[in-house]
Enzyme design. Structure first.
Site, mmCIF file in Angstrom:
data_model
loop_
_atom_site.group_PDB
_atom_site.id
_atom_site.type_symbol
_atom_site.label_atom_id
_atom_site.label_comp_id
_atom_site.label_asym_id
_atom_site.label_seq_id
_atom_site.Cartn_x
_atom_site.Cartn_y
_atom_site.Cartn_z
ATOM 1 C CG ASP A 7 6.117 22.493 -37.902
ATOM 2 O OD1 ASP A 7 5.956 21.513 -38.788
ATOM 3 O OD2 ASP A 7 5.266 23.261 -38.685
ATOM 4 C CG ASP A 9 6.689 22.774 -44.371
ATOM 5 O OD1 ASP A 9 8.298 22.649 -44.786
ATOM 6 O OD2 ASP A 9 6.661 21.338 -44.328
#
Length: 175
Positions: A7, A9
């Site tokens: 991922d 963020d």
């Protein structure tokens, strides 16, 4: 070759840090990342309430352009890239302005990751990999490989997942 989905963020980049800066600016507050990583539930709830009322900046152009890179993320991901097939997987479609900004961010800070290894989606339930490194339970709960929960202020209460608190932890587990 084993595959790792990562991922963006609050995993590759310090998005919460930038959110805190924006909330502090908008509301004249003085929250810190360290405050929010504590067990002070009242403080966290106060921040979350302000965030819910003042988070429109997430949909504004430019927010995702200059997210700081997490400490050691570049070096560890670069090393992982030598031994694993790396895919960056972001639920970026929630914030349409972020699509180009996130591609530019990846090209600037992680130029070794090919455009062919970037997946923008609305939900990650269709992602197939051996590992998923993510900060949100909603992405880990449906993952069929080995989920690794990357610590962030919003997930410290979760105990059902193997946790990594830094890129150094990821290095120890996967290299």
């Amino acid at each position: 070759m084993k595959r790792i989905a990562i991922d963006m963020d609050d995993v590759m980049g310090d998005t919460t840090l930038k959110i805190i800066q924006n909330i502090n600016r908008i509301t004249n507050s003085s929250y810190t990342y360290e405050n929010l990583m504590s067990n002070d539930l009242a403080l966290k709830q106060g921040f979350y309430d302000l965030y819910l009322k003042n988070n429109s900046f997430l949909w504004e152009p430019g927010f995702f352009v200059d997210i700081p890179v997490k400490e050691n993320a570049y070096d560890v991901i670069k090393s992982l890239n030598d031994s694993y097939e790396i895919f960056v997987v972001s639920a970026a479609t929630e914030f349409p302005n972020s699509l180009k900004e996130k591609i530019d961010w990846l090209q600037k800070y992680f130029p070794f990751i090919s455009w062919q290894n970037i997946v923008f989606c609305g939900h990650k339930h269709m992602i197939k990999a051996d590992y998923l490194i993510d900060d949100h339970e909603k992405n880990l709960v449906t993952f069929t490989g080995k989920p690794l929960l990357f610590s962030a202020p919003h997930n410290l209460h979760l105990t059902s997942y193997e946790r990594v608190s830094s890129w150094f932890d990821v290095k120890i587990k996967l290299l």
